[in-house]
Design an enzyme around this catalytic site. Structure first.
Site, mmCIF file in Angstrom:
data_model
loop_
_atom_site.group_PDB
_atom_site.id
_atom_site.type_symbol
_atom_site.label_atom_id
_atom_site.label_comp_id
_atom_site.label_asym_id
_atom_site.label_seq_id
_atom_site.Cartn_x
_atom_site.Cartn_y
_atom_site.Cartn_z
ATOM 1 N NE ARG A 62 7.389 -51.261 21.783
ATOM 2 C CZ ARG A 62 8.521 -50.798 21.816
ATOM 3 N NH1 ARG A 62 9.513 -50.667 22.948
ATOM 4 N NH2 ARG A 62 9.026 -50.319 20.717
ATOM 5 C CE1 TYR A 115 -3.098 -67.935 40.155
ATOM 6 C CE2 TYR A 115 -1.352 -66.454 39.186
ATOM 7 C CZ TYR A 115 -2.572 -67.244 39.121
ATOM 8 O OH TYR A 115 -3.026 -67.226 37.769
ATOM 9 C CG ASP A 188 0.839 -61.491 45.041
ATOM 10 O OD1 ASP A 188 -0.014 -60.500 44.908
ATOM 11 O OD2 ASP A 188 0.791 -62.462 44.103
ATOM 12 C CE LYS A 213 -7.043 -62.454 39.927
ATOM 13 N NZ LYS A 213 -5.985 -62.218 39.247
#
Length: 395
Positions: A62, A115, A188, A213
């Protein structure tokens, strides 16, 4: 040893171009075997040489993982940042960023066509934590400045091009407005990708991505990223990444690294094909408008040309026949798959009002019901246009 170190220095000095950095940053051959592709480290934990005797800082998956570390180095190199953090999704990256930098009572100014998932996170999830927000037209510099000055704004959140209305905002001017008010600018950069746009070089403080993406590029790995230069902010975000644990898994990090190496050539093709699709669509009788910054009539064309390398692979289109026409076209394509997401090698068709932006229906951020969002893939352009032609022929 001296020769090897010298070779490394010469190699680093040649890593000035984007594609070279994409292929080599964080990607040194495996020192044990010489494998040119670094291994995929699936281990969850690491043996210690005595209590606290960590090997190269590795303790538990982690906290650190060599595969994720390599991706983070790669991301930082491509965005021109000092620090990069890789998360399990774009929204996980945004959540860690906001919770790392803000406190209850702080304020966010974001775009009125942001978004839907970002708005849902900020308004419905973090809103319960005492974070307030205001949505404005981010392409209107005066409106942004007024909104930032009016509240206890700590973050200005910018998408350019915006999702899905493809608005273009001036990154440098928005950064100045944010800084004048004592706020930071978060950009973004998902739609543009690091290849087409470099927000940190234009004054932004932080860049976020859904690496799912264009960065991953193959619709096979979900992920997100935060890239920045400020050491203090990076320490806060790094703490949230470790303490909350929404890290990218080794396989997703490895797949994202693989995709990132071909980003430049993919974005060149995405951009060229999107321009061809946009030009074809604007000549169709059923089409009301085509939203693509590469078209000279787009209101943000000149600005996009100034701050982007090219115009990207995303095209939005509205139809004269309203919602019924948009739905009919969306359900009639064959190559353009009706699916959420974007940026993969395959072309996708999305009806935002009921899909990616359903969470903002009935708000000021609602998407027009006659709008479709196209993610133009890497198929032959003749085939893509033929698919759109037969779909529009159903109207």
């Amino acid at each position: 040893m001296h020769r090897s170190a010298g070779h490394r220095r010469r190699k680093e000095n040649t890593m000035t171009s984007f594609s070279t950095r994409a292929i080599h940053a964080g990607q040194a051959p495996d020192p044990t075997t010489g494998a040119v592709i670094p291994p995929l480290y699936q281990s969850t934990t690491y043996a210690q040489d005595g209590i606290g005797g960590l090997r190269n800082g590795y303790e538990y998956g982690r906290g650190t993982n060599p595969t994720r570390d390599s991706l983070q180095e790669q991301l930082a190199a491509l965005e021109g940042g000092k620090h990069a953090f890789s998360f399990s999704s774009g929204l996980a990256a945004e959540d860690a960023l906001i919770r790392g930098l803000l406190a209850p009572g702080d304020h966010i100014v974001l775009g009125n066509d942001a978004y839907g998932g970002t708005y849902r996170l900020i308004n419905k999830v973090l809103g319960k934590w005492g974070i307030t927000n205001a949505a404005v037209d981010m392409s209107d510099a005066a409106a942004v400045a007024a909104a930032v000055a009016a509240g206890n704004t700590k973050i200005v959140w910018l998408e350019t091009p915006s999702n899905p209305l493809m608005k273009i905002s001036d990154i440098a001017a928005t950064a100045q407005a944010a800084h004048d008010a004592g706020a930071i600018l978060v950009v973004d950069n998902t739609f543009a990708s690091p290849y087409l746009q470099q927000p940190l070089s234009l004054g932004a403080d932080v860049v976020v991505h859904s690496t799912t993406k264009y960065i991953g590029g193959h619709s096979d790995a979900v992920g997100g990223a935060v890239i920045l230069n400020d050491d203090a902010m990076a320490e806060e975000i790094g703490f949230i990444q470790f303490a909350v644990g929404a890290v990218s898994a080794p396989m997703e990090a490895w797949l994202t690294t693989r995709g990132l190496k071909t980003l430049a050539v993919r974005m060149d093709r995405h951009s060229a094909s999107a321009m061809a699709v946009a030009k074809w669509l604007r000549n169709q009788p059923a089409v009301e408008s085509v939203l693509y910054p590469g078209l000279e009539e787009h209101p943000g064309h000149d600005l996009a040309k100034a701050q982007m390398k090219d115009f990207g692979g995303m095209v939005s289109v509205t139809f004269k026949g309203g919602e019924a026409a948009a739905r009919k076209v969306a359900e009639s394509t064959r190559l353009f798959l009706l699916a959420e997401s974007l940026g993969g090698v395959e072309s996708l068709m999305n009806y935002p009002s009921e899909m990616t932006h359903a969470s903002v229906k009935g708000t000021d951020l609602a998407v027009p019901e006659n709008l479709l969002r196209l993610s133009v893939g890497l198929e032959d352009i003749e085939d893509l246009i033929a698919d759109l032609e037969q779909a529009l022929g159903q109207l």
